[in-house]
Write a protein that holds these residues in place. Structure first.
Motif, PDB file in Angstrom:
ATOM      1  N   GLY A 215      84.037  13.753   1.133  1.00  0.00           N
ATOM      2  CA  GLY A 215      85.236  14.539   1.371  1.00  0.00           C
ATOM      3  C   GLY A 215      86.338  14.088   0.425  1.00  0.00           C
ATOM      4  N   TYR A 285      85.954  23.159   3.758  1.00  0.00           N
ATOM      5  CA  TYR A 285      85.048  22.620   4.770  1.00  0.00           C
ATOM      6  C   TYR A 285      85.757  22.330   6.091  1.00  0.00           C
ATOM      7  CZ  TYR A 285      86.517  17.825   3.312  1.00  0.00           C
ATOM      8  OH  TYR A 285      87.224  16.683   3.005  1.00  0.00           O
ATOM      9  N   ARG A 335      81.350  18.071   0.815  1.00  0.00           N
ATOM     10  CA  ARG A 335      80.688  18.078   2.131  1.00  0.00           C
ATOM     11  C   ARG A 335      79.483  19.016   2.154  1.00  0.00           C
ATOM     12  NH1 ARG A 335      82.152  13.316   3.932  1.00  0.00           N
ATOM     13  NH2 ARG A 335      84.213  13.175   4.901  1.00  0.00           N
ATOM     14  N   SER A 464      80.886  21.448   7.445  1.00  0.00           N
ATOM     15  CA  SER A 464      80.406  20.318   6.655  1.00  0.00           C
ATOM     16  C   SER A 464      78.899  20.166   6.859  1.00  0.00           C
ATOM     17  CB  SER A 464      81.120  19.037   7.070  1.00  0.00           C
ATOM     18  OG  SER A 464      82.475  19.053   6.670  1.00  0.00           O
TER      19      SER A 464
END
Length: 486
Positions: A215, A285, A335, A464
């Protein structure tokens, strides 16, 4: 022709890039005897170090980020002996004379690696020039980001050009230092059987995917102002497009190769505002699971609302004789389910299948070039399954694999910055990006962003651990193409 310098000056010498990549890379070159004898390395940043404390800092970085099999106490000691440090606030010209004094005599040549925030580029260049550190034997390497659009990129390039002409300016895209990326050139231009079909007559589509499982990590401040399009497509992915699409250069040198890449960027079809919703997809995400670990959404990681895209997919075209009508599907995101960078080249189907009447089903051939984490080239070809064929012929797709990791197992694989730093020190521009390349890339990227603004396009949510919004699947499926996923 090599023209090694005698001094190296590192701006941003206490930053994350320096600790993870630059210092370990320079140590690796030193340990293998590849740095010029007598080369001194001066680090500079705002942090308050002297030579002794910075060497301790560098030693800690090497302890943490060097592979165990590369650690050698004697080599580390002699490497640290090369290093000095001078604290500097690069926004103020007053500190540069002390930096110049610390660097010392630069008549033997100086290479500068500039890894700082873009707003510091102009004052840094002015400071270097005022202190006599921008002479004809000085070359400068510029780490991205080099602007966030065409206008800001031109502003940075203009500021640099005041002191450093193009032949002494080395813009860095670390993807170009990767061994497998360079192998694209060897694959294409070192083998006679690819080139006859490497065109619109032989290739149906090309997919380029750069997928990350991470991330924001420590990059929240930068990433939220950049997004996936600027962070990955504007440099890494477009450079891969150029290497795949370029015409054969006459020779392997900086001018010939970069001339051909620049032609590709100028041939990219501009995406009009009305086309943006149909040929581009953006996503952001949400919460989900990656590698079995529950992760937060982008908004929760960032701690505030945001419309920054963490995923982008684009259907692009190169409008020239070789590639007319061949879609280039480009995709990158954070992700994702797996971390990999990959180029998938799908060839056209055979014009007539003589196996169809016997039940044999054919799939078009595909060439897969995996850049990371593994490095391999895989060609998917059709083969007949063993058997008597009384109930029909059964054909199956089988891979022909070239694992670069296995084939060159006895050769140490260097990280990209080792090659790029050595090329900067020796003055080889081949793997660096020229100004006309950068500005042509930004023209194309800016048109996409203008289309997003004109259509008020906001990122679509995706979980994700998935391959992005469903609209990204539709982008290829409506052309009868499926993304090459693991």
């Amino acid at each position: 022709m090599r023209d090694p310098v005698g001094k190296l000056l590192l701006f941003g010498a206490t930053g994350d890039l320096a600790q993870r990549m630059l210092l370990p890379s320079l140590y690796g070159l030193h340990a293998d005897g590849l740095l010029p004898e007598g080369l001194t390395i001066t680090g500079t940043a705002r942090s308050d170090h002297d030579d002794v404390s910075y060497r301790k800092f560098a030693k800690h970085a090497l302890d943490e980020f060097l592979p165990e099999d590369r650690k050698d106490d004697k080599a580390v000691k002699t490497f640290l002996d090369r290093i000095g440090y001078q604290a500097l606030d690069a926004s103020k010209v007053e500190g540069f004379p002390a930096l110049a004094e610390k660097v010392g005599d630069v008549s033997g040549g100086l290479a500068i690696f500039l890894s700082t925030a873009p707003f510091l580029f102009e004052p840094t260049i002015k400071g270097l020039e005022s202190a006599g550190l921008a002479g004809p034997r000085t070359r400068i390497g510029l780490e991205k980001p080099l602007g966030y659009d065409l206008a800001s990129s031109k502003e940075i390039n203009d500021a640099v050009a005041i002191a450093f002409p193009e032949d002494r300016t080395f813009r860095i895209d670390h993807y170009l230092g990767k061994e497998t990326v360079q192998n694209i050139l060897a694959l294409r231009f070192g083998n006679s059987f690819f080139e006859p079909v490497w065109n619109a007559q032989g290739i149906d589509n090309i997919q380029i995917t750069v997928a990350e499982t991470v991330g924001l990590e420590e990059r929240a401040g930068y990433y939220d102002t950049a997004g996936a399009l600027r962070d990955m497509v504007a440099n890494h992915i477009l450079q891969l497009v150029a290497l795949i699409a370029m015409e054969p250069p006459a020779r392997f040198d900086g001018t010939a190769i970069r001339d051909e890449k620049a032609k590709v960027f100028r041939s990219l079809r501009r995406i009009k505002p009305e086309e943006a919703p149909h040929v581009t997809v953006t996503g952001q995400y949400g919460a989900g699971a990656v590698n079995g670990e529950i992760v937060k959404s982008y908004i929760d990681e960032l701690g505030k609302p945001s419309t920054t895209e963490t995923f982008v997919a684009i259907k692009a075209h190169v409008d020239n004789w070789r590639w007319q009508g061949v879609p280039f599907y480009l995709r990158t995101g954070k992700r994702m389910p797996t971390r990999h960078s990959e180029i998938a080249i799908q060839f056209k189907a055979v014009p007539h299948s003589m196996f169809a009447s016997r039940g044999g089903l054919l799939q078009p051939n595909m060439l897969i070039i995996r850049l990371q984490p593994e490095e391999y080239v895989q060609l998917l070809v059709m083969a007949k399954e063993p058997g008597l064929d009384r109930d029909g012929i059964r054909l199956r797709e089988v891979p022909l694999n070239l694992s670069l990791d296995a084939e060159f197992a006895g050769t140490r694989r260097r990280i990209a910055y080792e090659r790029l730093l050595l090329d900067l020190i020796e003055g080889d521009p081949t793997l660096f990006v020229r100004r006309d390349e950068v500005e042509a890339q930004w023209e194309w990227i800016d048109a996409i962003r203008a289309g997003w603004v004109a259509n008020d396009m906001k990122p679509k949510p995706y979980g994700s651990g998935t391959w992005g919004p469903s609209a990204a699947i539709a982008l290829t499926e409506r052309d009868g193409v499926t993304w090459q996923d693991d």
